[in-house]
Design an enzyme around this catalytic site. Structure first.
Site, PDB file in Angstrom:
ATOM      1  N   ARG A  48      -0.496 -31.450  15.203  1.00 40.96           N
ATOM      2  CA  ARG A  48      -0.374 -29.992  15.362  1.00 40.96           C
ATOM      3  C   ARG A  48       0.216 -29.673  16.724  1.00 40.96           C
ATOM      4  O   ARG A  48       1.003 -28.768  16.884  1.00 40.96           O
ATOM      5  CB  ARG A  48      -1.731 -29.290  15.164  1.00 40.96           C
ATOM      6  CG  ARG A  48      -1.679 -27.797  15.492  1.00 40.96           C
ATOM      7  CD  ARG A  48      -2.640 -26.928  14.682  1.00 40.96           C
ATOM      8  NE  ARG A  48      -3.948 -27.506  14.512  1.00 40.96           N
ATOM      9  CZ  ARG A  48      -4.868 -27.607  15.476  1.00 40.96           C
ATOM     10  NH1 ARG A  48      -4.609 -27.166  16.700  1.00 40.96           N
ATOM     11  NH2 ARG A  48      -6.038 -28.148  15.220  1.00 40.96           N
ATOM     12  N   TYR A 100      16.111  -8.217   7.739  1.00 42.43           N
ATOM     13  CA  TYR A 100      15.577  -8.977   6.616  1.00 42.43           C
ATOM     14  C   TYR A 100      14.284  -8.293   6.129  1.00 42.43           C
ATOM     15  O   TYR A 100      13.423  -7.927   6.946  1.00 42.43           O
ATOM     16  CB  TYR A 100      15.303 -10.412   7.066  1.00 42.43           C
ATOM     17  CG  TYR A 100      14.569 -11.225   6.036  1.00 42.43           C
ATOM     18  CD1 TYR A 100      15.153 -11.508   4.808  1.00 42.43           C
ATOM     19  CD2 TYR A 100      13.288 -11.702   6.282  1.00 42.43           C
ATOM     20  CE1 TYR A 100      14.472 -12.239   3.851  1.00 42.43           C
ATOM     21  CE2 TYR A 100      12.607 -12.441   5.332  1.00 42.43           C
ATOM     22  CZ  TYR A 100      13.198 -12.701   4.120  1.00 42.43           C
ATOM     23  OH  TYR A 100      12.529 -13.422   3.175  1.00 42.43           O
ATOM     24  N   ASP A 171      17.385 -12.388  16.005  1.00 47.35           N
ATOM     25  CA  ASP A 171      17.312 -13.249  14.825  1.00 47.35           C
ATOM     26  C   ASP A 171      18.752 -13.656  14.507  1.00 47.35           C
ATOM     27  O   ASP A 171      19.553 -12.849  14.056  1.00 47.35           O
ATOM     28  CB  ASP A 171      16.673 -12.474  13.660  1.00 47.35           C
ATOM     29  CG  ASP A 171      16.552 -13.311  12.385  1.00 47.35           C
ATOM     30  OD1 ASP A 171      17.322 -14.280  12.227  1.00 47.35           O
ATOM     31  OD2 ASP A 171      15.701 -12.984  11.531  1.00 47.35           O
ATOM     32  N   LYS A 196      17.918 -21.551   6.063  1.00 43.93           N
ATOM     33  CA  LYS A 196      19.267 -21.132   5.683  1.00 43.93           C
ATOM     34  C   LYS A 196      20.311 -22.148   6.164  1.00 43.93           C
ATOM     35  O   LYS A 196      20.304 -23.264   5.695  1.00 43.93           O
ATOM     36  CB  LYS A 196      19.524 -19.713   6.202  1.00 43.93           C
ATOM     37  CG  LYS A 196      18.324 -18.752   6.008  1.00 43.93           C
ATOM     38  CD  LYS A 196      18.034 -18.435   4.554  1.00 43.93           C
ATOM     39  CE  LYS A 196      16.700 -17.732   4.323  1.00 43.93           C
ATOM     40  NZ  LYS A 196      16.482 -16.486   5.055  1.00 43.93           N
TER      41      LYS A 196
HETATM   42  C1  LIG Z   1      15.398 -15.628   5.310  1.00 46.71           C
HETATM   43  C2  LIG Z   1      15.360 -14.884   6.569  1.00 46.71           C
HETATM   44  C3  LIG Z   1      14.191 -14.828   7.334  1.00 46.71           C
HETATM   45  C4  LIG Z   1      12.883 -15.434   6.861  1.00 46.71           C
HETATM   46  O1  LIG Z   1      12.943 -16.828   6.828  1.00 46.71           O
HETATM   47  P1  LIG Z   1      12.058 -17.734   5.824  1.00 46.71           P
HETATM   48  O2  LIG Z   1      12.468 -19.104   6.200  1.00 46.71           O
HETATM   49  O3  LIG Z   1      12.437 -17.328   4.433  1.00 46.71           O
HETATM   50  O4  LIG Z   1      10.630 -17.438   6.116  1.00 46.71           O
HETATM   51  C5  LIG Z   1      14.233 -14.149   8.536  1.00 46.71           C
HETATM   52  N1  LIG Z   1      15.363 -13.563   8.967  1.00 46.71           N
HETATM   53  C6  LIG Z   1      16.511 -13.594   8.257  1.00 46.71           C
HETATM   54  C7  LIG Z   1      17.727 -12.933   8.790  1.00 46.71           C
HETATM   55  C8  LIG Z   1      16.550 -14.254   7.031  1.00 46.71           C
HETATM   56  O5  LIG Z   1      17.680 -14.269   6.327  1.00 46.71           O
END
Ligand SMILES: *Cc1c(COP(=O)(O)O)cnc(C)c1O
Length: 389
Positions: A48, A100, A171, A196
């Site tokens: 952890r 998002y 982000d 992604k």
């Molecule tokens: C998919 C996404 C998230 C969330 O990520 P997860 O891995 O699905 O929890 C956050 N910000 C953006 C811009 C995203 O496309």
């Protein structure tokens, strides 16, 4: 010598020890670590806290975003949840209004319960100055935003945030570190949904928090080891494997997105195309200044909701699914998928209507994708009793 990003996706400068010379970094599938003797340590205690595979990945991500440190988490939302633990009841954040859907849900249902308040605005067009108050601790953005592709000038916003003693958090999921490095432009924390582009194969969830300062990094590491949402060793290895091809995948996907965006602008039943690579996009010039490309996400609206649904029913090669950033091209319906939990009034204001579709370009051959879209558009038009030309 500082290496170019394509090389840094494959080689980590100053990586830790690798005693057997394994070219593929080993998966240390262990929860705990034995100590050689009392008061002695191998450097690891319990996974952890830290695990060598995750640490290797964190060094890679930190290098790609030019950060002081990176934390690998079990999903993008885990990363954003850890980030929100930096704040206390009474704190105020200024947030981009088009985000998002999961981030909006977190702020609306978890952060508000914790008495954190928000001002939500379109930071690509509105001046944030009047929204700052003595409790404002951070500004949170995506650029491009998901799904409406608002573009914000990171450098300018970082200066404004810092004047008010607030952090700028970006982000950076939509562009990946290959195309944009917000820390270099003045941001304090960068977030990625590693699910992604970084993973790149739609086969695992992951998230990252990259900090510019050691001080922020230390706070985030404390929260993470205390709350426990870190990335498992095997998933860390999948990410390391995915990142090796990040730069070639980004280039191929962007080429496809650009061709698809152009094709869409010529279509009779397409009302509007949102792609920052189009010179007509209001954020095109800012993007040219702050990013190394325009990314591989394209949103567009068609004649009506019926048409959008018929297109989703008619695509064959392209898959109807949420998520993005993988090798395969996906078409998403934000209204009922990624942005279903966004309050209706905000969805309407942002333009997330029943005729909006969001496409994540993959790395298939461009011609095959255009042919699939063409047949899907023709089938959708025929179903509505219309002719495409
Ligand atoms: C998919 C996404 C998230 C969330 O990520 P997860 O891995 O699905 O929890 C956050 N910000 C953006 C811009 C995203 O496309």
């Amino acid at each position: 010598m500082s290496l170019n990003i394509e090389t840094r996706c494959i080689h980590i400068e100053n990586a830790g020890p690798n005693p057997y010379g394994a070219i593929s970094y080993p998966i240390f599938q262990t929860a705990t670590f034995a100590h050689p003797g009392f008061g002695q340590s191998t450097g690891y205690d319990y996974s952890r806290q830290q695990n060598p595979t995750r640490e290797h990945l964190e060094q890679m991500i930190s290098s790609l975003e030019n950060g002081a440190d990176a934390l690998a988490c079990s999903s993008g939302m885990a990363a954003i949840s850890i980030m929100m633990e930096l704040f206390e009841p009474g704190d105020h954040l200024i947030i981009e209004e088009d985000l998002y859907g999961g981030s909006i849900r977190l702020f609306d249902h978890i952060s508000k319960k914790n008495h954190i308040t928000f001002s939500s605005l379109d930071l690509s067009t509105e001046d944030p100055e009047p929204y700052f108050n003595e409790h404002t601790k951070a500004v949170f953005i995506e650029t491009p935003t998901n799904p409406m592709m608002h573009i914000t000038d990171i450098e300018k916003l970082a200066l404004t945030a810092h004047e008010h003693g607030a952090l700028l958090i970006v982000d950076n999921t939509f562009l990946s570190p290959c195309l944009q490095n917000p820390l270099d432009l003045g941001a304090d924390i960068v977030i990625h949904s590693g699910t992604k582009y970084l993973s790149g194969h739609n086969d695992t969830l992951a998230g990252f928090l990259i900090s510019r300062s050691e001080e922020t990094a230390e706070k985030l590491r404390f929260i993470s080891k205390t709350t426990g949402p870190m990335l498992a060793p095997f998933d860390s290895w999948l990410l390391l494997r995915g990142i090796q091809t990040l730069s070639v995948r980004m280039k191929a996907a962007e080429e496809n997105a650009s061709a698809i965006a152009c094709w869409l602008t010529s279509q009779k039943f397409v009302k509007k195309v949102y792609y920052p690579g189009l010179p007509s996009h209001p954020g095109h010039e800012i993007m040219k200044k702050q990013a190394r490309g325009f990314g591989a996400m394209v949103s567009f609206t068609v004649k009506n909701g019926e048409m959008a649904k018929n297109i989703l029913n008619s695509i064959r090669l392209i898959q109807y699914a949420e998520s993005l950033g993988g090798t395969e091209t996906l078409l998403t319906y934000p209204l009922t998928q990624t942005h279903a939990d966004v309050p209706e009034a905000l969805r309407k204001k942002n333009g997330i209507t029943d005729s909006l579709l969001r496409l994540s370009a993959g790395i298939e051959h461009t011609e095959d994708l255009l042919r699939d879209l063409d047949q899907a558009f023709q089938a959708a038009a025929a179903a509505a009793g219309l002719r495409t030309i």
